[in-house]
Scaffold this active site. Structure first.
Site, short mmCIF file in Angstrom:
data_model
loop_
_atom_site.label_atom_id
_atom_site.label_comp_id
_atom_site.label_asym_id
_atom_site.label_seq_id
_atom_site.Cartn_x
_atom_site.Cartn_y
_atom_site.Cartn_z
N GLY A 259 66.43 35.57 -29.49
CA GLY A 259 67.44 34.59 -29.89
C GLY A 259 66.80 33.40 -30.57
O GLY A 259 67.27 32.94 -31.59
N ILE A 495 66.00 37.34 -22.55
CA ILE A 495 66.12 37.50 -24.01
C ILE A 495 64.87 38.15 -24.60
O ILE A 495 64.59 38.01 -25.79
CB ILE A 495 66.44 36.15 -24.68
CG1 ILE A 495 65.35 35.10 -24.42
CG2 ILE A 495 67.79 35.63 -24.19
CD1 ILE A 495 65.55 33.81 -25.23
N GLY A 496 64.15 38.84 -23.74
CA GLY A 496 62.92 39.49 -24.19
C GLY A 496 61.69 38.82 -23.61
O GLY A 496 60.55 39.20 -23.90
N GLY A 538 64.21 28.03 -18.63
CA GLY A 538 64.75 29.15 -17.87
C GLY A 538 64.06 29.37 -16.54
O GLY A 538 64.68 29.32 -15.48
N ASN A 611 53.34 34.10 -14.58
CA ASN A 611 52.95 35.48 -14.85
C ASN A 611 52.12 35.50 -16.13
O ASN A 611 52.64 35.25 -17.22
CB ASN A 611 54.21 36.35 -15.00
CG ASN A 611 53.89 37.80 -15.34
OD1 ASN A 611 53.10 38.07 -16.26
ND2 ASN A 611 54.48 38.73 -14.62
N GLN A 618 54.46 34.72 -24.66
CA GLN A 618 55.18 33.58 -25.23
C GLN A 618 54.25 32.70 -26.07
O GLN A 618 54.63 32.24 -27.15
CB GLN A 618 55.82 32.75 -24.11
CG GLN A 618 56.99 33.45 -23.43
CD GLN A 618 58.12 33.77 -24.39
OE1 GLN A 618 58.57 32.92 -25.14
NE2 GLN A 618 58.56 35.01 -24.39
N LYS A 681 55.69 24.62 -16.25
CA LYS A 681 56.34 23.67 -17.16
C LYS A 681 57.17 24.37 -18.24
O LYS A 681 57.83 23.70 -19.03
CB LYS A 681 55.28 22.80 -17.84
CG LYS A 681 54.64 21.75 -16.93
CD LYS A 681 53.61 20.92 -17.69
CE LYS A 681 53.10 19.75 -16.86
NZ LYS A 681 52.04 19.01 -17.58
N VAL A 683 57.01 27.97 -21.01
CA VAL A 683 56.03 28.46 -21.99
C VAL A 683 56.66 28.97 -23.28
O VAL A 683 55.94 29.38 -24.19
CB VAL A 683 55.16 29.57 -21.36
CG1 VAL A 683 54.28 29.00 -20.25
CG2 VAL A 683 56.00 30.73 -20.83
N GLU A 685 58.21 27.56 -25.82
CA GLU A 685 58.21 26.81 -27.07
C GLU A 685 56.91 26.06 -27.39
O GLU A 685 56.65 25.75 -28.55
CB GLU A 685 59.41 25.85 -27.07
CG GLU A 685 60.68 26.63 -27.31
CD GLU A 685 61.93 25.99 -26.75
OE1 GLU A 685 62.79 25.61 -27.53
OE2 GLU A 685 62.06 25.89 -25.51
MO1 MOS Z 1 65.36 27.72 -27.52
S1 MOS Z 1 65.56 26.92 -29.40
O1 MOS Z 1 65.36 26.35 -26.56
O2 MOS Z 1 66.71 28.66 -27.25
#
Ligand code: MOS
Length: 721
Positions: A259, A495-496, A538, A611, A618, A681, A683, A685
């Site tokens: 996403g 979301i993967g 998340g 993990n 990520q 914290k 991972v 982004e």
């Molecule tokens: Mo991400 S841009 O925080 O779904």
């Protein structure tokens, strides 16, 4: 001049893109692991939104406005209705109006068009192909008006939004910026940088295009299989838009093919599926084409960023100003927090950050991986490199000397919040060490590897560490077959990223059992409410609730549930951020302007790594997306047609395996007591932030050319100065 040997190329210099293997992890032991749904995915058993078997389904294909501004007139569906398989043509004239303040979701009941691609109707037919063919035969009258789709620094409509996302102050500052910029120059020492960087429109382009299936039961309950980053929020938005009780909407989304933010908000295709299913009294499937995603699923705003930095002879910042211009939609405000990262990064005597928007005839911009930090850190970290060059100072050391004691501008004052933990310097040092930074010759354009000009660059990364309230439940299952097994239920989204796997491990560690004994059920709004997979929140948000529910089960013996609302409300008093350091090596062909990135290396401090396999995925995914941003990604804007052009993956280029021969991610484990119990914290982004700057800085080092407008294309590198 050639100085081969200063930079060691990876392998054969004639083939700088030669495959080197992806991201060897050293120093973290042997990393093993799998995703619990891995087998389902590779065998095709995992169902994505469009694939759920629904009896008697028909297909809706959107009708989109071909003008960017104007009025919608009459619609003639006669020819389309006579075509094979066509069941209905929906538009404002034959569907009931419904509520909702969201312009883009209030389908069909707008007489005005404010962006090219706006949904004005849909054709429903027995197959996707028949619906699509008939859509081309629907005639709609439009009265076009003049449109405006081009962002410019002197746009007459620039205004100051009340807030920037996610509710931050639009402008902040302290100290005397003008004096801080003048001081080093007046003193005849130090340096000053005054530069403008731009980034283009970018599109998220997840692997799985957006899709939904909607069906209504006889009691008026709507079930939607949607491709979403958050079933609870998607349900709430759909219910609000359609004027339904949220209890009468169920969103099911067990697997999502990426996403990057584009599925973090309800998109028009889900509303279209719902109203089409209502209109024809049958389940309706909607699958957006890749082309349609360029107008219906959000994008990253372009930015024009003015950076002004002053520093004394030792490199200490005397002033830092970051003034941002970006676009938003005519009817929807989205204010990307592009300069917010600058408020976190460096100590300075004076700071200013501002954001101004122009309302254009474009679809509403939306979230795209690290919204704000991604474009903002590109500009800030590129300007920091320019400052290092101007000072004749090593860019790693420049960052180190500007390390702040507290978050510089968290409250618009000089004395901000203390950091819960901050290991930027440790990341820079570890990265420099692993990358082989020591002894780097700062002179640009002097190293060659064969025909390639070679260079290296560095940049910092940052991303906030936050969490949102969540609920979760867990049960100890009964029965011989499942003795000793547990079931965790939460309306989270995978979301993967491997959310199922990570949450199962968090539950297992609290329950004191092997992770194989825990089953995680997610991706359904009928499960306990949970926030989005977004903002790198998340795992912390869901994990807090899952851990608390499991702790409750240990007391009860059979069942536990939790709601972290009160807990999360207590998350204040600390500046919580991840940090990182990105190092890039580039090779530039001086004849063609081609840029290769044989090596990317990142070191991140993101709390406790829950993990390692999933976190590494990520990190290197984010870094790859940052490389993609640096060199490839751009949605061209057609000023005359008022549209985004190149609406497919043949025109919108995304980095592939061949572009990233070596991406390595390392991390520094942080033991931060001011986070949630799991200590991570986030991972998702941090890995994209700073990458584009590291690459741009390396391109400068290789060539002496400072390209300040992304992407760094051959044409820009070869353009006359
Ligand atoms: Mo991400 S841009 O925080 O779904």
């Amino acid at each position: 001049m050639s100085e081969t040997g200063i930079i060691e190329g990876p392998g054969d210099i004639e083939r700088p893109g030669a495959f080197q293997g992806h991201g060897v992890i050293e120093g973290h032991g042997v990393i093993e692991g799998h995703r619990v749904e891995g087998r389902d995915k590779v065998t095709g058993a995992a169902r994505y939104a469009f694939e759920h078997p629904v009896a008697d389904a028909v297909y809706a294909y959107p009708l989109q406005a071909p003008i960017a501004n104007g009025q919608i007139g009459a619609l003639d569906a006669a020819e389309a209705l006579a075509m094979p398989g066509v069941i209905a043509v929906l538009w404002g004239g034959n569907t009931r109006p419904f509520g909702g303040k969201d312009f883009e979701l209030s389908l069909f009941h707008r007489s005005d068009v404010t962006y090219r691609g706006q949904l004005v109707g849909a054709v429903i037919a027995d197959t996707q192909e028949n619906a699509r063919a008939a859509a081309a035969a629907v005639r709609v009258d439009y009265t076009p008006a003049e449109h405006d789709v081009v962002l410019r620094a002197d746009h007459p409509g620039l205004y100051r939004p009340e807030k920037i996302n996610p509710g931050l102050p639009t402008d902040t500052g302290y100290g005397d910026v003008a004096a801080g910029l003048a001081a080093p120059v007046l003193a005849g020492t130090g340096a000053r940088v005054d530069v403008t960087y731009t980034t283009p429109v970018q599109h998220n382009n997840p692997m799985e295009p957006h899709a939904a299936i909607a069906s209504w039961d006889s009691a008026g309950t709507l079930t939607i299989y949607d491709s979403t980053q958050g079933p609870s929020a998607d349900r709430d938005t759909i219910a609000t838009v359609l004027g339904l009780d949220p209890g009468h909407v169920r969103v099911i989304s067990p697997h999502v093919g990426g996403g990057f933010g584009s599925k973090g908000t309800t998109r028009p295709h889900a509303i279209l599926a719902a109203i089409a299913a209502s209109a024809v009294g049958r389940p309706v499937k909607v699958a957006l084409t890749r082309q349609q995603m360029f107008t219906l699923t959000g994008h990253r705003t372009p930015t024009i960023q003015h950076l002004q930095l002053g520093a004394d002879v030792d490199g200490r910042l005397t002033a830092l100003a970051h003034d941002v211009i970006e676009h938003t939609a005519a009817r929807t405000e989205f204010a990307e927090q592009t300069a917010a990262c600058t408020r976190v990064m460096y100590g300075t005597q004076a700071m200013r950050t501002t954001h101004r928007l122009a309302r254009l005839n474009v679809p509403a911009p939306s979230w795209m991986r690290a919204p704000g930090e991604t474009p903002g850190m590109y500009a800030l970290e590129s300007a920091m490199d320019e400052l290092a060059v101007a000072l004749g100072m090593d860019p790693v050391e420049l960052r180190v000397v500007n390390e702040p004691a507290a978050e510089p501008d968290s409250t618009g004052r000089e004395s901000g919040l203390p950091f819960s933990s901050r290991n930027l310097v440790a990341c820079l040092r570890a990265g420099a060490d692993r990358f082989g930074w020591a002894g780097r010759d700062p002179r640009p354009g002097v190293r060659r590897l064969g025909r390639w000009l070679a260079g290296t660059g560095v940049a910092a990364s940052t991303y906030p560490a936050r969490r949102r309230p969540s609920t979760a439940a867990v049960d100890k299952l009964n029965g011989d077959a499942v003795d000793g097994e547990y079931e965790v239920r939460i309306a989270a989204a995978d979301i993967g990223t491997g959310a199922r796997t990570a949450l199962g491990e968090i539950a297992a560690s609290v329950l004191g059992v092997d992770a194989e004994r825990v089953r995680v059920i997610l991706g359904d709004s009928d499960l306990p409410d949970a926030p989005l997979a977004g903002g790198s929140m998340g795992t912390a948000s869901w994990g807090s609730a899952v851990a608390a529910a499991c702790a409750a089960l240990l007391k009860d013996g059979a069942h536990g549930s939790a709601d972290t609302t009160d807990d999360v409300a207590g998350d204040s008093g600390w500046a919580r951020h991840s940090f990182g350091a990105q190092f890039a090596e580039v090779l530039v062909d001086p004849l063609t302007g081609e840029v290769r990135v044989p090596r990317l290396l990142g070191v991140f401090a993101a709390g406790r790594i829950i993990n390692p396999v999933l976190a590494r995925s990520q990190f290197i995914g984010g870094m790859t997306m940052g490389l993609s941003m640096a060199l490839l990604e751009e949605t061209a804007v057609d000023a005359a047609a008022g549209s985004f052009v190149g609406q497919d993956l043949a025109q919108y280029h995304i980095a592939t395996c061949a572009d990233v021969p070596s991406v390595e991610a390392f991390w520094i484990d942080e033991d931060d007591p001011h986070l949630w119990p799991g200590g991570g914290k986030g991972v998702g982004e941090i890995g994209i932030t700073g990458t584009a700057a590291a690459i741009g800085n390396a391109v400068y080092h290789a060539t002496g050319r400072r390209v300040r407008n992304l992407p760094i294309t051959p044409a820009k590198l070869l353009a006359p100065v």
